[in-house]
Enzyme design. Structure first.
Site, short mmCIF file in Angstrom:
data_model
loop_
_atom_site.label_atom_id
_atom_site.label_comp_id
_atom_site.label_asym_id
_atom_site.label_seq_id
_atom_site.Cartn_x
_atom_site.Cartn_y
_atom_site.Cartn_z
N SER A 71 33.95 32.35 29.05
CA SER A 71 34.24 33.72 29.47
C SER A 71 35.35 34.31 28.62
CB SER A 71 34.65 33.75 30.94
OG SER A 71 36.02 33.48 31.11
N ASP A 72 35.41 35.63 28.58
CA ASP A 72 36.56 36.30 28.00
C ASP A 72 37.72 36.19 29.00
OD1 ASP A 72 38.14 37.71 26.23
OD2 ASP A 72 36.63 39.22 25.81
N ALA A 73 38.92 36.43 28.49
CA ALA A 73 40.11 36.19 29.30
C ALA A 73 40.12 37.09 30.54
CB ALA A 73 41.36 36.43 28.46
#
Length: 921
Positions: free
Chosen positions: A239-241
């Site tokens: 996932s992105d942050a």
């Protein structure tokens, strides 16, 4: 642990080793592997593992390391092998840092970025490669190959493609939904990801923050249906942050985090980048999902396999790897410095040249501009180990004089002049005026540098201080806007906070919330930057004006640009310098296309921010040691007025990118001049089975050695659908001596000529004439030849018609049919419509519409025209919950035959999933 465990035996196939390890793990231990910071399993000898090291154009965030040109600059070389070498050097330095600090420098690298550069106003434009998806794929594959290393079985690093999918806006990026018709999805967005995955160069993918057709990208069914179908091995999805938390918070797509995280795992997410290294909350939500029956252990096993696969392929469980001996001696080593210089040199694009370049007989150069003696780092840049500026690079070749060409100003409030604390402390109103240098970075963003300290004005808490080297950090606190006030005064507004600058009773300048509390300041110019620049230029043989953007100001991650115009202050300097000295070279350093007002500048060069060797590289190009090799990888428009809305992702309907743009750009895709001239001749094209083979002869007709990027394009001349005006099909970079000729070839598989047929949800090659073109850019095409392809004829459609698979539309939004999969359309206004071309109604007597609406509404099927066409059927849509649909049956008016049908929405807010003309036939 010993080699007796099968998972540690490198002679056993990796899938079997993974099976062995997964069988040994408890469910709790498996869950611990689903966070960015994977928990160690000490009883089995598994160490901790972290995903995510930034390495976009060199290793970032971990200290001094070799800094190469920005990604868009790497692509402008049009040299995949060079890009691969940069990736290889970057991976060497990642390994060097990893061997020193395994916890701080992980081997899963978050690069490259493969979002096509659809709109140059995107704040992250410099992170991508090109507006063309195929060229993006070529460069991404090359960089990823360098990152992953040359050993066939063991990865040096694990490259991760960012950001899936349809992500080109920072404005409200976590809540906006990218509207993707099927053709744009299949022909434009997905192809950018395909090559690097299919060829095994990239082994991981990161979904994007945005939604796509109403569904969060982190929950996209395309992760499993498309991406993993392409991958030859297990594909890790990270996932992105902080994106997982958005699923319930900003996006509100699910009510609870266990529900959201379970959906994410089932959709294909394997690693949660949430709460930095504090994994417990995330793991708790996953445990709750398991206990609530939202997740099964086999779902967890599937994700764990993907996570472990990367670790196995990195050789973590092997006795040794080919990369164990890489040490910190490689970091910024002479070979990497030379590569940085070579890459920067070969990335320069000569946009215009009236004969001034290359420089000859020059003894004194005036270097002018805010970027003339500075190299800037972007958010994903490494820390520069050293910096060769333009001033330094040219100064090694001839006498140079320099000025930044910024105005020096004083600021005076009603209570007195503003001064800076010589120790870098607060700014305040006092009795003695302080001077400030005013930097214009465009878009109304300004920075002030205190002359007394040479440091920039910043905000510490709410107090204005002068202690920073320049705009910096994730939250840039050193930039201001100027708002007009009465009597020629102005108010300063802090861009990061939106607050105004006010003055307290003690005279100290502080931020205030209320605009009425802002202090009114008179700004007086005590030294004009343009006048100083003009005087300097007039006394030099040549003036080199270095202009451009600051990578952290007026466009960056979290902030899009509203304009493509060069900062007005810098634009004025260019005009003044050129008038003072007609022998003026404008050097643009920027991560995106710019426009400017002076059409009479005789020579213009562009490059992205070029890394530590920028000044040396520029000098080599200006003085003719090297031919300018770079070519543009995206269209330079004349104005942002030529662009569609930033959030309009439908490049086909909006005539966007070089593929569909019908205007005359400032500089076209593929553009770049040489110091010599080239002639094209003898284009031949033939069909050889399933291959199109083309050949042309290119000759250097000038007096100097030169480099040409020969570009092949095709255009389908007859089609059922709107086709691109031209599409890049191949290129070859050739180096030719004066008078030398070379045959350049293209081999194109016929299936590559296919487009996505919405009527049958598959790619199709039509029987049609095509034009093959070869030349220097997308609009400078020197030769063309026609060829015929014997393919299919798309038949009329009939029966079940999916609403999202229409041919044209007006005033509709693509939405998620269900939370899990499927697309539908929703009307945005009364009279919205979708068009299905050539529908065969033979034998159809009824139609079933699957539709819903929170407020209820009406859909009418009209023949031939959405306003005046005869109505064939009307569907009253009852009120329903968001994902509840009604199957509404209507009798068809007599309309036998093949017709264009419009589904017209008489109300806004009506969702249509499908029409079925075969249910009652």
């Amino acid at each position: 642990m010993t080699m007796q465990e099968s998972f540690r035996d490198p002679a056993i196939p990796i899938p079997d080793r993974i099976d062995d390890l997964v069988r040994r793990l408890t469910l709790e231990e498996k869950v611990g592997l689903l966070h960015q910071y994977q928990a160690p399993v000490e009883r089995l000898g598994l160490g901790a593992f972290r995903t995510g090291t930034e390495a976009l154009h060199g290793l970032a965030w971990l200290g001094p390391a070799t800094v190469f040109p920005q990604a868009v600059g790497l692509a402008s070389t049009w040299d995949p092998d060079l890009v691969r070498r940069v990736g290889e050097a970057t991976s060497d330095e990642v390994l060097a840092f990893h061997h020193k600090d395994p916890a701080g420098a992980g081997r899963n690298v978050w690069a490259p970025v493969v979002n096509p550069l659809r709109d140059p106003r995107w704040g992250r434009n410099e992170e991508g490669y090109s507006e063309d998806p195929w060229l993006t794929g070529v460069m991404a594959t090359a960089y990823s190959r360098g990152l992953r290393g040359s050993a066939p079985e063991i990865l040096k690093t694990a490259p991760t493609l960012k950001h899936f999918l349809a992500y080109n806006n920072e404005t409200d990026r976590c809540t906006t939904s990218s509207n993707l018709p099927p053709r744009v999805l299949r022909e434009y967005e997905l192809p950018a990801f395909r090559a690097a995955i299919e060829e095994g160069a990239a082994v991981a993918v990161m979904p994007s923050y945005n939604l796509v057709n109403g569904r969060p990208a982190h929950l996209s069914p395309l992760i499993g249906e498309v991406l993993r179908a392409w991958a030859p091995d297990d594909l890790l999805v990270v996932s992105d942050a902080y994106a997982p938390g958005n699923l319930t918070a900003l996006q509100g797509y699910h009510d609870t985090l266990p529900e959201a995280y379970a959906h994410a795992i089932k959709a294909g997410l394997d690693s949660f980048t949430q709460d930095d290294d504090r994994s417990e909350a995330t793991l708790g939500h996953l445990r709750d999902a398991l206990s609530q029956g939202l997740l099964a252990e086999e779902d967890v096993d599937r994700a764990v396999r993907h996570a472990l696969s990367i670790r196995f392929r990195l050789g973590e469980f092997d006795p040794a790897t080919p990369y164990d001996d890489i040490s910190d001696n490689v970091v910024n080593c002479p070979e990497h410095q030379a590569l940085a210089r070579e890459t920067a040199r070969r990335s320069f694009v000569l946009l215009k040249n009236d004969g001034l370049l290359p420089l000859d007989g020059v003894t004194k150069v005036a270097v002018i501009g805010q970027l003339g003696d500075a190299l800037l780092e972007d958010w994903y840049s490494g820390t520069l180990p050293y910096a060769v500026t333009v001033r330094q690079g040219l100064g090694e070749r001839c006498e140079t004089v320099f000025c930044e060409a910024v105005d020096r100003v004083t600021l005076t409030a009603e209570a007195g002049p503003v001064a800076a604390d010589p120790a870098g402390g607060p700014l305040g109103v006092g009795s003695e005026a302080g001077a400030f240098d005013l930097f214009d970075w465009g878009g109304g963003a300004y920075a002030l540098r205190a002359v007394a300290t040479g440091r920039f004005v910043s905000v510490d808490g709410v107090t204005l201080v002068n202690d920073q080297p320049g705009p910096n950090g994730w939250e840039v606190r050193q930039t201001f806007r100027m708002e007009e006030r009465p009597r020629g005064t102005l108010a300063l507004r802090h861009i990061s906070t939106g607050c105004y600058v006010g003055a307290g009773d003690d005279g100290v300048l502080r931020l205030v919330d209320d605009a009425d509390q802002a202090v009114w300041l008179a700004m007086d110019v005590v030294r004009s930057g343009t006048e100083q620049a003009a005087r300097l230029a007039a006394a030099a043989d040549v003036a080199v004006v270095v202009v451009g953007d600051h990578p952290l100001v007026n466009g960056r991650e979290t902030e899009d640009r509203m304009t493509l115009a060069l900062a007005p202050g810098q634009d004025a300097v260019v005009r003044a310098v050129r008038k003072a000295n007609p022998r003026t070279v404008m050097v643009i350093t920027s991560g995106y296309p710019l426009t400017w007002t002076d059409d009479e500048v005789p020579a213009v060069l562009w490059s992205a921010h070029g890394g530590q060797e920028y000044g040396h590289a520029l000098a080599e190009v200006l003085f003719g040691d090297a031919d300018p090799e770079g070519r543009l990888t995206q269209t330079w428009y004349r104005s942002e007025q030529e662009l569609p809305d930033l959030l309009d992702y439908d490049i086909i309907a909006s005539d966007a990118t070089y593929l569909y743009f019908r205007g005359v750009p400032l500089h076209p895709f593929g553009h770049g001049l040489s110091y010599t001239t080239f002639e094209y001749a003898d284009l031949r094209v033939q069909l050889d089975g399933d291959l199109v083979r083309a050949q042309a002869t290119v000759t250097n007709t000038g007096p100097r050695p030169g480099v040409e990027v020969v570009q092949f394009y095709t255009h389908q001349q007859r089609s059922r659908v709107k086709q691109p005006l031209r599409r890049l099909r191949g290129f070859e970079k050739v180096r030719l001596a004066p008078g030398e000729s070379r045959a350049v070839t293209l081999t194109l598989p016929v299936p590559e000529l296919a487009f996505w047929d919405v009527t049958r949800s598959r790619f199709v090659v039509e029987s049609a004439p095509h034009q093959l073109m070869v030349g220097r850019s997308a609009t400078d095409l020197r030769l063309s030849a026609r060829f015929e392809v014997d393919g299919e004829t798309v038949p009329p459609q009939s029966g079940l018609l999916r609403a999202a698979a229409h041919d044209e539309y007006d005033a509709i939004t693509f939405v998620d049919e269900t939370k899990v999969d499927g697309d539908a359309v929703r009307s945005d206004a009364e009279g919205a419509w979708i068009l299905f071309r050539r529908v065969d109604l033979g034998g159809a007597t009824t139609c079933v519409a699957t539709a819903g609406s929170v407020e209820g509404g009406m859909i009418t099927i009209r023949r031939g025209d959405p306003l005046y066409g005869p109505a064939l059927a009307t569907f009253p849509v009852p009120r329903s919950e968001r994902y509840a649909y009604h199957a509404i049956t209507a009798t068809l008016a007599d309309a036998d035959g093949v017709h264009d049908l419009y589904a017209v929405f008489e109300n806004d807010g009506v969702t249509l999933a499908r029409l079925d003309f075969g249910a009652g036939a």
